[in-house]
Design an enzyme around this catalytic site. Sequence first.
Site, PDB file in Angstrom:
ATOM      1  N   TYR A 186       0.832  -1.217   0.000  1.00 42.15           N
ATOM      2  CA  TYR A 186       0.000   0.000   0.000  1.00 42.15           C
ATOM      3  C   TYR A 186       0.858   1.256   0.000  1.00 42.15           C
ATOM      4  O   TYR A 186       0.473   2.288  -0.541  1.00 42.15           O
ATOM      5  CB  TYR A 186      -0.943   0.010   1.220  1.00 42.15           C
ATOM      6  N   GLU A 206      -7.977  -6.398   5.567  1.00 45.54           N
ATOM      7  CA  GLU A 206      -7.226  -7.550   5.038  1.00 45.54           C
ATOM      8  C   GLU A 206      -6.425  -8.248   6.146  1.00 45.54           C
ATOM      9  O   GLU A 206      -6.283  -9.470   6.133  1.00 45.54           O
ATOM     10  CB  GLU A 206      -6.337  -7.096   3.868  1.00 45.54           C
TER      11      GLU A 206
END
Length: 403
Positions: A94, A136
């Site tokens: 990310y 997640e």
Amino acid sequence: MKTEQKILITATVPVLKENGVLLTKYFYNRMFTHHPELRNMFNMGNQQSGKQQTALAMAVLAYAEHIADPTVLIPVVDRIGQKHISLDIRPEHYIIVGRHLIASIQEVLGDAASPEIVDAWTAAYNQLAALMSGHEANLYEQQTNRTNGWTGWRPFKVGKKMLESAEITSFYLYPADGGKVTPHQPGQFISVRLFLPQLNLKQARQYSVSSAPGNEYYRISVKKEKGTNLDTDGMISNRLHDFINENDIVDLTAPAGNFTLAPDIDAPVTLISGGVGITPLLSMLNSLVESDYSHPITWLHGCRDESVHAFRNQLNDIVKTKTNVQQHVFYNQATDENKDAGVLEGFLDINKVPSLNLRPDAHYFICGPSVFIQKQYHDLVDAGVNKQHIYFEEFGPQLLSLN
Ligand SMILES: Cc1cc2nc3c(=O)[nH]c(=O)nc-3n(C[C@H](O)[C@H](O)[C@H](O)COP(=O)(O)OP(=O)(O)OC[C@H]3O[C@@H](n4cnc5c(N)ncnc54)[C@H](O)[C@@H]3O)c2cc1C
Ligand code: HEM
């Protein structure tokens, strides 16, 4: 995020709507130039067709539109998260995506990207990334906590390779480390990763587990995707069919996905598949049959013709032995012999099935090409089925939003 930053983000939505796909294309090029290793992680087929760009652009846009209350996006975040965990995407990724996305906004918008806009988008991306990677992390934890659970890539050996129709082949995959598999929920998929010499890259694709849970293997059943010429043949499906044989090793991630049969389901079930969309529904059917499910089960399947009708004998055997299972099959081209055996001709159409009982309390699961899903969904709704009882899975980036 500050209120004025949220206002700036909301004001950027029209610009994003106009330039969303352009921006994400620019972003991918930028990121892959700086991080060529990430090409192994992304589906290079989707990159070419633009489907992935559309999916990402739509997710960013949906986020911008709901910036005031991003919690409404939880179902979307879960759906994307299921795909992300099946590709072993971790928080450090990310950071890379964020860096290149923000730089792309600056470079694409040029002078229009004021420092305030860039700051607002940085804050927004960080908020979205925290929401997604937090979700997640929970999904990874759930995978680890399952019996024999694991996360990340794990080597599996092809124990058996079996032809199911002219274009679908099954692969029985056993852990190469001698360990056990974690049981999947019927309907879930795994990712398979192979090295592709033509790209000099590893590539992953998702395949629904077509067997019922409780075995020592996962069975996947793969359609050989033929293009109009050799260059456009599907890369992984053809590699699996032509080059991957018994005893070969492939990498797998643990089962993921939320298109599943609830473990405590207690209602009639209708399973509607088109072509290779049969796979997750077959896992559901087998698991219901193995548990002697008492409610009525209706199996509807459509495919081109008899030569591509996978698992035909297995289905016929189930229908013969289980009085609660009814089957209706459609072929685009049916021979007289097929029709004598009860096959209906044409595209699968619930309105053409004689005396089909669309029970209001039943749960409906649809899997097949996008146009197939849309037709079945709308036909069911038109026939009075409750939308909340209709579930579907697309075999690609999820672009349909019907509910
Ligand atoms: C949740 C999920 C579950 C799935 N389950 C299954 C399953 O059980 N069984 C199954 O068979 N599949 C399944 N799929 C689909 C699978 O993941 C792959 O997408 C499929 O096998 C095609 O991958 P590929 O690498 O062979 O094709 P890719 O190389 O990714 O190409 C994709 C398609 O584009 C076409 N194509 C390539 N280049 C061009 C071009 N230049 N112009 C036009 N067309 C082009 C190819 O012929 C192919 O049809 C599932 C997908 C998802 C998301
Ligand atoms: C805020 C950040 C992100 C957003 C909004 C986002 C959004 C999406 C969406 C909408 C999809 C399609 C899901 C589907 O198939 O239904 C997807 C898939 C995917 N994402 Fe993300 N994602 C983000 C971050 C990341 C990161 C950090 C990585 C890794 C570097 C990543 C890698 C992938 C890959 C590899 C796929 C599947 C690609 C494919 O099949 O072509 N994503 N993402």
